[in-house]
Write an enzyme that holds these catalytic residues in place. Structure first.
Site, PDB file in Angstrom:
ATOM      1  N   GLY A  94      27.354  13.464  98.586  1.00  0.00           N
ATOM      2  CA  GLY A  94      26.659  12.211  98.800  1.00  0.00           C
ATOM      3  C   GLY A  94      27.449  11.338  99.748  1.00  0.00           C
ATOM      4  O   GLY A  94      28.613  11.625 100.051  1.00  0.00           O
ATOM      5  N   GLN A 135      30.514   3.609 103.621  1.00  0.00           N
ATOM      6  CA  GLN A 135      31.558   4.580 103.992  1.00  0.00           C
ATOM      7  C   GLN A 135      31.600   4.842 105.495  1.00  0.00           C
ATOM      8  O   GLN A 135      32.606   5.350 106.000  1.00  0.00           O
ATOM      9  CB  GLN A 135      31.358   5.908 103.250  1.00  0.00           C
ATOM     10  CG  GLN A 135      31.635   5.816 101.753  1.00  0.00           C
ATOM     11  CD  GLN A 135      31.443   7.156 101.084  1.00  0.00           C
ATOM     12  OE1 GLN A 135      30.336   7.523 100.740  1.00  0.00           O
ATOM     13  NE2 GLN A 135      32.521   7.908 100.928  1.00  0.00           N
ATOM     14  N   CYS A 154      35.720  12.315  96.717  1.00  0.00           N
ATOM     15  CA  CYS A 154      35.026  11.330  97.564  1.00  0.00           C
ATOM     16  C   CYS A 154      35.499  11.532  98.997  1.00  0.00           C
ATOM     17  O   CYS A 154      36.702  11.712  99.229  1.00  0.00           O
ATOM     18  CB  CYS A 154      35.367   9.920  97.089  1.00  0.00           C
ATOM     19  SG  CYS A 154      34.553   8.632  98.043  1.00  0.00           S
ATOM     20  N   LEU A 155      34.569  11.482  99.944  1.00  0.00           N
ATOM     21  CA  LEU A 155      34.954  11.686 101.340  1.00  0.00           C
ATOM     22  C   LEU A 155      35.854  10.558 101.847  1.00  0.00           C
ATOM     23  O   LEU A 155      36.542  10.735 102.847  1.00  0.00           O
ATOM     24  CB  LEU A 155      33.709  11.813 102.222  1.00  0.00           C
ATOM     25  CG  LEU A 155      32.808  13.021 101.899  1.00  0.00           C
ATOM     26  CD1 LEU A 155      31.597  13.024 102.807  1.00  0.00           C
ATOM     27  CD2 LEU A 155      33.564  14.336 102.009  1.00  0.00           C
ATOM     28  N   HIS A 204      28.184   7.555  91.179  1.00  0.00           N
ATOM     29  CA  HIS A 204      29.287   7.500  92.151  1.00  0.00           C
ATOM     30  C   HIS A 204      28.834   6.798  93.430  1.00  0.00           C
ATOM     31  O   HIS A 204      29.537   5.919  93.947  1.00  0.00           O
ATOM     32  CB  HIS A 204      29.766   8.934  92.448  1.00  0.00           C
ATOM     33  CG  HIS A 204      30.828   9.023  93.494  1.00  0.00           C
ATOM     34  ND1 HIS A 204      32.107   9.460  93.229  1.00  0.00           N
ATOM     35  CD2 HIS A 204      30.809   8.732  94.833  1.00  0.00           C
ATOM     36  CE1 HIS A 204      32.816   9.421  94.351  1.00  0.00           C
ATOM     37  NE2 HIS A 204      32.050   8.993  95.339  1.00  0.00           N
ATOM     38  N   GLU A 205      27.646   7.191  93.931  1.00  0.00           N
ATOM     39  CA  GLU A 205      27.172   6.624  95.207  1.00  0.00           C
ATOM     40  C   GLU A 205      26.798   5.147  95.049  1.00  0.00           C
ATOM     41  O   GLU A 205      27.101   4.331  95.922  1.00  0.00           O
ATOM     42  CB  GLU A 205      25.990   7.424  95.756  1.00  0.00           C
ATOM     43  CG  GLU A 205      26.311   8.868  96.122  1.00  0.00           C
ATOM     44  CD  GLU A 205      27.555   9.020  96.980  1.00  0.00           C
ATOM     45  OE1 GLU A 205      27.843   8.131  97.810  1.00  0.00           O
ATOM     46  OE2 GLU A 205      28.267  10.023  96.805  1.00  0.00           O
ATOM     47  N   HIS A 256      29.630   2.803  95.257  1.00  0.00           N
ATOM     48  CA  HIS A 256      30.072   2.438  96.610  1.00  0.00           C
ATOM     49  C   HIS A 256      29.393   1.147  97.083  1.00  0.00           C
ATOM     50  O   HIS A 256      29.976   0.381  97.849  1.00  0.00           O
ATOM     51  CB  HIS A 256      29.744   3.556  97.605  1.00  0.00           C
ATOM     52  CG  HIS A 256      30.757   4.668  97.643  1.00  0.00           C
ATOM     53  ND1 HIS A 256      32.055   4.475  98.051  1.00  0.00           N
ATOM     54  CD2 HIS A 256      30.648   5.986  97.338  1.00  0.00           C
ATOM     55  CE1 HIS A 256      32.703   5.644  98.000  1.00  0.00           C
ATOM     56  NE2 HIS A 256      31.879   6.573  97.570  1.00  0.00           N
TER      57      HIS A 256
HETATM   58 NI    NI Z   1      32.383   8.623  97.408  1.00  0.00          NI
END
Ligand code: NI
Length: 179
Positions: free
Chosen positions: A47, A52, A100-101, A142-143, A146
């Site tokens: 995701g 981000q 997480c990226l 999680h998303e 953000h």
């Molecule tokens: Ni993430």
């Protein structure tokens, strides 16, 4: 279409709350989502949230199917979720490993609600209303975090369960070149 740079933990804008989208089906919104898709797929993410890549709007995408970063995860449909509203359907929480990226190379054990309903819109302004459980519910939480300026390490209850992917999951390294 473009693969954009993913901001890493430490960037102040990852800690800010995102603004709601007010106009749907616009060229700018479609370009944002295409860039998010390209960026997520290029990095094998499950995701990605707009903040981000430096855009402070309430837009997330997610998709899980044969992902080398999450080989044991059940599939999650490719979804664009805008202005999301979550409703927890059971107070039960479950610990699960997340990456997480924006925090490359690490994993942490994070408690998440196991059952929830999520509502919002797609990029055309069509309403979305789904019930999710398990890994699907985890990815959504999680998303959406953000969009609140929350990164998963802030949710870890016991920091002994936070570490480098290559140490925690050495078998994953064979199938992953990044993260
Ligand atoms: Ni993430």
């Amino acid at each position: 279409m473009a693969v954009r740079r993913v901001l890493k933990m430490g960037e102040p804008c990852l800690l800010e709350a995102a603004e709601p989208v007010t106009e749907f089906d616009t060229p700018a919104l479609h370009t944002l989502i295409e860039d998010m898709r390209d960026t997520m797929h290029a990095q094998h993410g499950a995701g990605l949230a707009a903040p981000q890549i430096g855009t402070g709007l309430q837009v997330v995408i997610f998709s899980v199917a044969n992902n080398p970063r999450y080989p044991d995860a059940e599939p999650v449909p490719e979804t664009v979720l805008i202005n999301p509203v979550l409703t927890v359907l059971a107070q039960e929480q479950e610990d699960g490993w997340e990456g997480c990226l924006s925090i490359p190379g690490m994993r942490g054990l994070v408690p998440r609600y196991t059952h929830l309903r999520y509502r919002g819109y797609d990029q055309y302004g069509r309403q979305l209303d789904r019930v999710a459980a398990g890994f699907h519910a985890r990815v959504v939480q999680h998303e959406v975090d953000h969009l609140l300026g929350v990164l998963y390490p802030m949710r870890i209850r016991d920091l002994r369960y936070f570490g480098y992917t290559e140490v925690l999951f050495p078998h994953l390294q064979a199938t992953m070149s990044d993260d």
